[in-house]
Design a protein around this motif. Structure first.
Motif, PDB file in Angstrom:
ATOM      1  N   ASP A   1      50.859  33.292  25.741  1.00  0.00           N
ATOM      2  CA  ASP A   1      49.939  34.401  26.004  1.00  0.00           C
ATOM      3  C   ASP A   1      48.526  33.927  26.312  1.00  0.00           C
ATOM      4  OD1 ASP A   1      51.949  36.206  25.633  1.00  0.00           O
ATOM      5  OD2 ASP A   1      51.416  36.665  23.546  1.00  0.00           O
ATOM      6  N   ARG A   2      48.079  32.858  25.657  1.00  0.00           N
ATOM      7  CA  ARG A   2      46.698  32.376  25.809  1.00  0.00           C
ATOM      8  C   ARG A   2      46.688  30.862  26.009  1.00  0.00           C
ATOM      9  NH1 ARG A   2      43.363  36.536  24.249  1.00  0.00           N
ATOM     10  NH2 ARG A   2      44.312  38.116  22.959  1.00  0.00           N
ATOM     11  N   PRO A   3      47.029  30.403  27.231  1.00  0.00           N
ATOM     12  CA  PRO A   3      47.108  28.952  27.444  1.00  0.00           C
ATOM     13  C   PRO A   3      45.757  28.250  27.362  1.00  0.00           C
ATOM     14  CG  PRO A   3      47.434  30.115  29.507  1.00  0.00           C
ATOM     15  CD  PRO A   3      47.400  31.148  28.412  1.00  0.00           C
ATOM     16  N   ILE A   4      44.694  28.865  27.831  1.00  0.00           N
ATOM     17  CA  ILE A   4      43.377  28.221  27.790  1.00  0.00           C
ATOM     18  C   ILE A   4      42.927  28.052  26.340  1.00  0.00           C
ATOM     19  CG2 ILE A   4      40.979  28.399  28.541  1.00  0.00           C
ATOM     20  CD1 ILE A   4      42.906  27.978  30.835  1.00  0.00           C
ATOM     21  N   LEU A   5      43.106  29.082  25.541  1.00  0.00           N
ATOM     22  CA  LEU A   5      42.757  29.007  24.124  1.00  0.00           C
ATOM     23  C   LEU A   5      43.577  27.932  23.427  1.00  0.00           C
ATOM     24  CD1 LEU A   5      41.217  30.291  21.711  1.00  0.00           C
ATOM     25  CD2 LEU A   5      43.224  31.750  21.406  1.00  0.00           C
ATOM     26  N   SER A   6      44.844  27.829  23.781  1.00  0.00           N
ATOM     27  CA  SER A   6      45.711  26.828  23.168  1.00  0.00           C
ATOM     28  C   SER A   6      45.283  25.413  23.543  1.00  0.00           C
ATOM     29  CB  SER A   6      47.159  27.056  23.604  1.00  0.00           C
ATOM     30  OG  SER A   6      47.576  28.344  23.255  1.00  0.00           O
TER      31      SER A   6
ATOM     32  N   GLU B   1      58.228  30.182  16.651  1.00  0.00           N
ATOM     33  CA  GLU B   1      58.322  31.115  17.776  1.00  0.00           C
ATOM     34  C   GLU B   1      57.004  31.860  17.980  1.00  0.00           C
ATOM     35  OE1 GLU B   1      61.657  33.673  17.272  1.00  0.00           O
ATOM     36  OE2 GLU B   1      63.073  32.013  17.172  1.00  0.00           O
ATOM     37  N   ARG B   2      56.331  32.166  16.892  1.00  0.00           N
ATOM     38  CA  ARG B   2      55.033  32.841  16.996  1.00  0.00           C
ATOM     39  C   ARG B   2      54.016  31.933  17.680  1.00  0.00           C
ATOM     40  NH1 ARG B   2      52.864  36.308  12.285  1.00  0.00           N
ATOM     41  NH2 ARG B   2      52.817  37.985  13.765  1.00  0.00           N
ATOM     42  N   ILE B   3      54.006  30.638  17.327  1.00  0.00           N
ATOM     43  CA  ILE B   3      53.097  29.678  17.955  1.00  0.00           C
ATOM     44  C   ILE B   3      53.396  29.561  19.443  1.00  0.00           C
ATOM     45  CG2 ILE B   3      52.397  27.252  18.006  1.00  0.00           C
ATOM     46  CD1 ILE B   3      51.285  28.794  15.636  1.00  0.00           C
ATOM     47  N   VAL B   4      54.687  29.479  19.794  1.00  0.00           N
ATOM     48  CA  VAL B   4      55.068  29.383  21.210  1.00  0.00           C
ATOM     49  C   VAL B   4      54.613  30.622  21.970  1.00  0.00           C
ATOM     50  CG1 VAL B   4      57.042  29.323  22.779  1.00  0.00           C
ATOM     51  CG2 VAL B   4      56.986  27.799  20.814  1.00  0.00           C
ATOM     52  N   ASP B   5      54.746  31.799  21.364  1.00  0.00           N
ATOM     53  CA  ASP B   5      54.290  33.025  22.026  1.00  0.00           C
ATOM     54  C   ASP B   5      52.777  33.035  22.213  1.00  0.00           C
ATOM     55  OD1 ASP B   5      56.811  34.025  22.348  1.00  0.00           O
ATOM     56  OD2 ASP B   5      56.758  35.265  20.527  1.00  0.00           O
ATOM     57  N   ILE B   6      52.038  32.538  21.228  1.00  0.00           N
ATOM     58  CA  ILE B   6      50.584  32.471  21.361  1.00  0.00           C
ATOM     59  C   ILE B   6      50.204  31.526  22.492  1.00  0.00           C
ATOM     60  CG2 ILE B   6      48.468  31.677  20.217  1.00  0.00           C
ATOM     61  CD1 ILE B   6      49.668  32.771  17.597  1.00  0.00           C
ATOM     62  N   VAL B   7      50.896  30.377  22.587  1.00  0.00           N
ATOM     63  CA  VAL B   7      50.605  29.423  23.660  1.00  0.00           C
ATOM     64  C   VAL B   7      50.909  30.040  25.022  1.00  0.00           C
ATOM     65  CG1 VAL B   7      51.310  27.207  24.650  1.00  0.00           C
ATOM     66  CG2 VAL B   7      50.899  27.391  22.203  1.00  0.00           C
TER      67      VAL B   7
ATOM     68  N   ASN C   1      50.556  32.003  34.368  1.00  0.00           N
ATOM     69  CA  ASN C   1      50.265  33.129  33.487  1.00  0.00           C
ATOM     70  C   ASN C   1      50.075  34.404  34.286  1.00  0.00           C
ATOM     71  OD1 ASN C   1      49.785  34.443  31.098  1.00  0.00           O
ATOM     72  ND2 ASN C   1      47.621  33.912  31.043  1.00  0.00           N
ATOM     73  N   ARG C   2      49.395  34.310  35.412  1.00  0.00           N
ATOM     74  CA  ARG C   2      49.201  35.498  36.255  1.00  0.00           C
ATOM     75  C   ARG C   2      50.511  35.954  36.876  1.00  0.00           C
ATOM     76  NH1 ARG C   2      43.389  34.412  39.196  1.00  0.00           N
ATOM     77  NH2 ARG C   2      42.162  34.606  37.287  1.00  0.00           N
ATOM     78  N   ALA C   3      51.376  35.001  37.241  1.00  0.00           N
ATOM     79  CA  ALA C   3      52.666  35.371  37.812  1.00  0.00           C
ATOM     80  C   ALA C   3      53.555  36.034  36.761  1.00  0.00           C
ATOM     81  CB  ALA C   3      53.360  34.139  38.381  1.00  0.00           C
ATOM     82  N   GLU C   4      53.490  35.536  35.533  1.00  0.00           N
ATOM     83  CA  GLU C   4      54.278  36.105  34.443  1.00  0.00           C
ATOM     84  C   GLU C   4      53.747  37.463  34.006  1.00  0.00           C
ATOM     85  OE1 GLU C   4      56.975  34.977  32.619  1.00  0.00           O
ATOM     86  OE2 GLU C   4      57.272  33.403  34.102  1.00  0.00           O
TER      87      GLU C   4
END
Length: 125
Positions: free
Chosen positions: A86-91, A78-84, A58-61
């Motif tokens: 953007d916020r992997p810990i929350l996911s 696609e919205r769910i994939v974008d949320i995952v 995430n930091r590299a991206e």
């Protein structure tokens, strides 16, 4: 001097991770079998490595994403994939919470699974 300090910090981190893994094994060994306790320790280690990898990715991206235009989101998936992304810990937390909820409420989980698996019949005219 700085290299020696970095090496000492890395060694201390390695020792503390090993001690934490051994402590977890010692706590779980009386409750589970030895193999079960070892499996839980391995699963926890894999989870920690996965979270660290997601944070690093995430930091590299983040550096590359600042210069890219925002992607267009067309569908719910696609919205769910974008949320995952953007916020992997929350996911991960949401997935764990959903898993715990599914384990606590098997009848609700079965009803939801049945609703998704049921084939749709065309409406009668």
């Amino acid at each position: 001097m700085t290299l020696a300090a970095a090496a000492a910090i890395a060694a201390a981190a390695a020792v503390s991770v090993f001690a934490a893994a051994f402590a977890l094994y010692a706590v779980l060994a009386p409750v589970l079998t030895s193999a079960g306790a070892a499996a839980v320790v391995a699963a926890v280690a894999a989870f920690v490595v996965a979270v660290a990898g997601l944070i690093a990715a995430n930091r590299a991206e983040a550096g590359r994403a600042r210069h890219a235009p925002p992607p267009e989101v067309n569908g719910f998936a696609e919205r769910i994939v974008d949320i995952v992304k953007d916020r992997p810990i929350l996911s991960i937390g949401a997935a764990l919470a959903a898993g715990v909820f599914a384990l606590k409420n098997p009848t609700f989980t079965a009803a939801v699974a049945q609703a998704f698996m049921a084939s749709r019949t065309p409406p009668k005219r």
